[in-house]
Scaffold this motif. Structure first.
Motif, mmCIF file in Angstrom:
data_model
loop_
_atom_site.group_PDB
_atom_site.id
_atom_site.type_symbol
_atom_site.label_atom_id
_atom_site.label_comp_id
_atom_site.label_asym_id
_atom_site.label_seq_id
_atom_site.Cartn_x
_atom_site.Cartn_y
_atom_site.Cartn_z
ATOM 1 N N VAL A 1 0.848 -1.204 0.000
ATOM 2 C CA VAL A 1 0.000 0.000 0.000
ATOM 3 C C VAL A 1 0.882 1.252 0.000
ATOM 4 N N ALA A 2 1.932 1.235 0.827
ATOM 5 C CA ALA A 2 2.838 2.401 0.887
ATOM 6 C C ALA A 2 3.407 2.695 -0.500
ATOM 7 N N GLU A 3 3.731 1.648 -1.244
ATOM 8 C CA GLU A 3 4.293 1.823 -2.588
ATOM 9 C C GLU A 3 3.273 2.507 -3.510
ATOM 10 N N LEU A 4 2.009 2.085 -3.418
ATOM 11 C CA LEU A 4 0.967 2.718 -4.240
ATOM 12 C C LEU A 4 0.714 4.165 -3.807
ATOM 13 N N VAL A 5 0.829 4.427 -2.501
ATOM 14 C CA VAL A 5 0.632 5.799 -2.011
ATOM 15 C C VAL A 5 1.729 6.707 -2.591
ATOM 16 N N ARG A 6 2.962 6.192 -2.631
ATOM 17 C CA ARG A 6 4.061 6.995 -3.217
ATOM 18 C C ARG A 6 3.792 7.243 -4.702
ATOM 19 N N GLU A 7 3.318 6.211 -5.385
ATOM 20 C CA GLU A 7 3.035 6.350 -6.826
ATOM 21 C C GLU A 7 1.896 7.348 -7.067
ATOM 22 N N LEU A 8 0.912 7.346 -6.172
ATOM 23 C CA LEU A 8 -0.228 8.262 -6.308
ATOM 24 C C LEU A 8 0.246 9.711 -6.229
ATOM 25 N N GLY A 9 1.204 9.968 -5.304
ATOM 26 C CA GLY A 9 1.767 11.314 -5.189
ATOM 27 C C GLY A 9 0.890 12.235 -4.376
ATOM 28 N N VAL A 10 0.951 12.084 -3.030
ATOM 29 C CA VAL A 10 0.104 12.885 -2.138
ATOM 30 C C VAL A 10 0.993 13.654 -1.160
ATOM 31 N N PRO A 11 1.338 14.905 -1.484
ATOM 32 C CA PRO A 11 2.299 15.643 -0.653
ATOM 33 C C PRO A 11 1.791 15.956 0.751
ATOM 34 N N ILE A 12 0.460 15.891 0.970
ATOM 35 C CA ILE A 12 -0.055 16.169 2.315
ATOM 36 C C ILE A 12 -1.181 15.175 2.604
ATOM 37 N N LEU A 13 -1.248 14.723 3.871
ATOM 38 C CA LEU A 13 -2.272 13.749 4.276
ATOM 39 C C LEU A 13 -2.983 14.247 5.521
ATOM 40 N N ARG A 14 -4.300 14.448 5.394
ATOM 41 C CA ARG A 14 -5.122 14.893 6.530
ATOM 42 C C ARG A 14 -5.456 13.683 7.400
ATOM 43 N N TYR A 15 -5.498 13.871 8.747
ATOM 44 C CA TYR A 15 -5.656 12.769 9.688
ATOM 45 C C TYR A 15 -6.091 13.345 11.029
ATOM 46 N N PRO A 16 -6.885 12.683 11.903
ATOM 47 C CA PRO A 16 -7.428 11.323 11.778
ATOM 48 C C PRO A 16 -8.904 11.332 11.372
ATOM 49 N N GLY A 17 -9.487 12.456 11.091
ATOM 50 C CA GLY A 17 -10.859 12.556 10.591
ATOM 51 C C GLY A 17 -11.051 13.979 10.139
ATOM 52 N N GLY A 18 -12.173 14.197 9.470
ATOM 53 C CA GLY A 18 -13.394 13.451 9.401
ATOM 54 C C GLY A 18 -14.233 13.485 10.697
ATOM 55 N N ASN A 19 -15.415 12.945 10.526
ATOM 56 C CA ASN A 19 -16.355 12.909 11.644
ATOM 57 C C ASN A 19 -15.741 12.217 12.854
ATOM 58 N N PHE A 20 -14.834 11.267 12.611
ATOM 59 C CA PHE A 20 -14.202 10.527 13.696
ATOM 60 C C PHE A 20 -13.530 11.462 14.707
ATOM 61 N N VAL A 21 -12.899 12.519 14.203
ATOM 62 C CA VAL A 21 -12.064 13.339 15.098
ATOM 63 C C VAL A 21 -12.900 14.042 16.158
ATOM 64 N N SER A 22 -14.190 14.240 15.884
ATOM 65 C CA SER A 22 -15.018 15.021 16.808
ATOM 66 C C SER A 22 -15.386 14.261 18.077
ATOM 67 N N GLY A 23 -14.986 12.969 18.167
ATOM 68 C CA GLY A 23 -15.174 12.225 19.412
ATOM 69 C C GLY A 23 -13.873 11.580 19.872
ATOM 70 N N TYR A 24 -12.759 11.988 19.258
ATOM 71 C CA TYR A 24 -11.490 11.282 19.458
ATOM 72 C C TYR A 24 -10.699 11.848 20.636
ATOM 73 N N THR A 25 -10.133 10.915 21.430
ATOM 74 C CA THR A 25 -9.205 11.267 22.504
ATOM 75 C C THR A 25 -7.818 10.837 22.019
ATOM 76 N N TRP A 26 -7.029 11.807 21.568
ATOM 77 C CA TRP A 26 -5.763 11.451 20.914
ATOM 78 C C TRP A 26 -4.814 10.734 21.856
ATOM 79 N N GLU A 27 -4.940 10.997 23.164
ATOM 80 C CA GLU A 27 -4.040 10.365 24.131
ATOM 81 C C GLU A 27 -4.255 8.845 24.184
ATOM 82 N N ASP A 28 -5.432 8.362 23.758
ATOM 83 C CA ASP A 28 -5.680 6.908 23.720
ATOM 84 C C ASP A 28 -4.744 6.201 22.743
ATOM 85 N N GLY A 29 -4.220 6.943 21.765
ATOM 86 C CA GLY A 29 -3.458 6.319 20.679
ATOM 87 C C GLY A 29 -1.957 6.457 20.847
#
Ligand code: AHR
Length: 503
Positions: free
Chosen positions: A54-82
């Motif tokens: 997957v990492a190889e395909l991501v490099r081939e796709l060419g994505v200079p910036i990646l948003r994380y971890p959401g999305g709707n998910f982030v609005s209930g996320y406790t980052w310290e859990d991770g």
């Protein structure tokens, strides 16, 4: 056959393309993270459990910036859990997608992986269930060198050097009633401004994006941006906009014109930003982060309330057709044409969840149809966008009225002098014969034509037939007397390249 004309003059420029226009998005949703980018036990998994295929395909796709971890998910996320030892991380209910979050991937793993695939992170903070304190602690954890509780905890967790995360989202889709911790524009604007103020005190170099509208049809669209920016103008650098498109019923003509809607959306947000600038007497300009966009068949999604609690369920794994790829290519053309104000774009999402890359657990990873226009635009759409003159026939659509059959963006690579034209033929039946007028750049000769087109517009790639749809080279770009006549197939995305003659 239709006839159209495009005149190119390298002296007429719009703006430099910000490479971050070609970003993407990784959410803790469905199988984007778990069994998407991360699958310990997969034959290609590395030491931290991320899949190399997957990492190889991501490099081939060419994505200079990646948003994380959401999305709707982030609005209930406790980052310290991770963070910290994985065997001590809690399992939690993710209320956004009614999923079980195992926290086996968190901010440390993601930031290390982002670096390994050659991208920069764009982290979102939780302004749904949390606020200023959690946001400034996360920033301190990521970017402060050492000598404080949060920065020393990062060091203890294996990253001695600060990550230097530059770009941050102040929450996600806070205008949406579906969002955990949804707010009015004034409530959100105040919280975003105070969060931004605290974050800038931790690290003055950060770039911050405030939440704009979740889509152009939101009843609050326009008023939301004006209110939020009135509260946050001096504290933020970007306002976000999200836009997803799908074909409704048999109306492919309207679907193929989706970029017309994105054009209008972008131009309306720019106008609102500039209105707030004038009213407030501000000097700086707010730019746009289109930090979620794609084709998404939302009408097929049963709604989060109908999901059962599960770990990494198969959610919105849309399989994309040739027609979808043409629309995605056209949406990229819209982003390029607005490169003077759109600085960040995130194709949502990266793997499995409405994504250019699909995987099977324990099995292969493959490129969806939309992978190709994205990868080619990301690779060849760098440089300076040119202002061109285009003459093209129009057609009638139910959704957007009368729209051009042809849409284009032209990019000049100043160091080499090469010019690349991205062009979509929206006609489902007939070719467009495009006359490219290059008399203002006499040194250029035709170098290539690549097209995504197929007699079957519904053709898709699958695990069994991963290469059913691929781009095709066409040897038909020849410059004679300053003109090139190029045939664009029906329902096609095209990339035409012109380079200075080697003589
Ligand atoms: O990308 C899928 C979802 O779409 C995101 O979580 C949300 O921000 C948007 O509504």
């Amino acid at each position: 056959m239709h006839h159209a004309a495009l005149s190119i003059d390298p002296r007429l420029t719009v703006a430099e393309v910000d490479p971050r226009l070609f970003g993407s998005f990784v959410e803790h949703m469905g199988r984007c993270v778990y069994t998407g980018i991360h699958e310990p036990g997969h034959p290609t998994a590395g030491a931290e459990g991320f899949r190399d295929d997957v990492a190889e395909l991501v490099r081939e796709l060419g994505v200079p910036i990646l948003r994380y971890p959401g999305g709707n998910f982030v609005s209930g996320y406790t980052w310290e859990d991770g963070i910290g030892p994985r065997d001590q991380r809690p399992r939690r209910l993710d209320l956004a997608w009614r999923s079980i979050e195992t926290n086996q991937v968190g901010v440390d793993e993601f930031l290390r992986w982002t670096r390994a695939v050659g991208s920069e992170p764009m982290l979102a903070v939780n302004l749904g269930t949390r606020g200023v304190d959690a946001a400034r602690a996360l920033l301190e954890y990521c970017n402060h060198p050492s000598g404080t509780a949060w920065s020393d905890l990062r060091r203890a967790n294996g990253s001695a050097e600060p990550y230097g995360v530059r770009v941050w989202c102040l929450g996600n889709e806070m205008d949406g009633p579906w969002q955990i911790g949804h707010k009015t524009a004034t409530e959100y604007g105040r919280l975003a401004a105070e969060t931004a103020k605290a974050m800038r005190r931790v690290d003055p170099t950060v770039e911050l994006a405030a939440c704009g509208s979740s889509n152009r049809r939101m009843p609050t669209f326009g008023a939301w941006e004006a209110t939020v920016l009135a509260e946050t103008y001096d504290q933020v650098d970007y306002i976000s906009l999200h836009s997803y498109y799908e074909q409704h019923g048999g109306d492919r003509d309207s679907f193929l014109a989706s970029a017309v809607d994105l054009d209008r959306f972008i131009e309306e947000v720019v106008a609102t930003c500039d209105h707030v600038r004038a009213v407030g007497g501000h000097r700086k300009r707010i730019d746009l982060a289109v930090d979620e966009w794609n084709v998404w068949y939302q009408s097929r999604f049963p709604g989060e309330e109908n999901l059962d609690w599960a770990e990494a369920p198969r959610l919105i794994e849309d399989t994309y057709s040739v027609a979808d790829a043409v629309v995605v290519g056209n949406l990229l053309i819209s982003l390029l044409r607005h490169a003077d104000r759109v600085k960040i774009g995130c194709l949502a999402q990266l793997v499995n969840v409405i994504a250019p890359i699909r995987t099977e657990p324990g099995g292969p990873a493959w490129r969806q149809t939309i992978f190709y226009p994205f990868a080619l635009t990301s690779r060849h759409g760098r440089g300076t966008v040119l202002r061109t003159a285009v003459r093209a026939p129009a057609y009638e659509t139910a959704a957007y009225g009368r729209v051009p059959l042809l849409d284009t963006a032209t990019v000049l690579d100043e160091p080499s002098g090469a010019v690349t034209v991205f062009a979509v033929n929206r006609d489902q039946r007939e070719e467009v014969m495009l006359d490219v007028d290059l008399r203002a750049c006499p040194a250029l000769v035709g170098a290539g034509h690549v097209a995504v087109a197929d007699p079957d517009a519904g053709a898709v790639n699958t695990a069994e037939t991963p290469d059913r749809v691929v781009p095709h080279r066409r040897d038909d770009v020849k410059v004679t007397d300053g003109h090139a006549a190029v045939a664009l197939p029906p329902l096609s995305w095209n990339m035409l390249t012109f380079r200075p003659s080697p003589r």
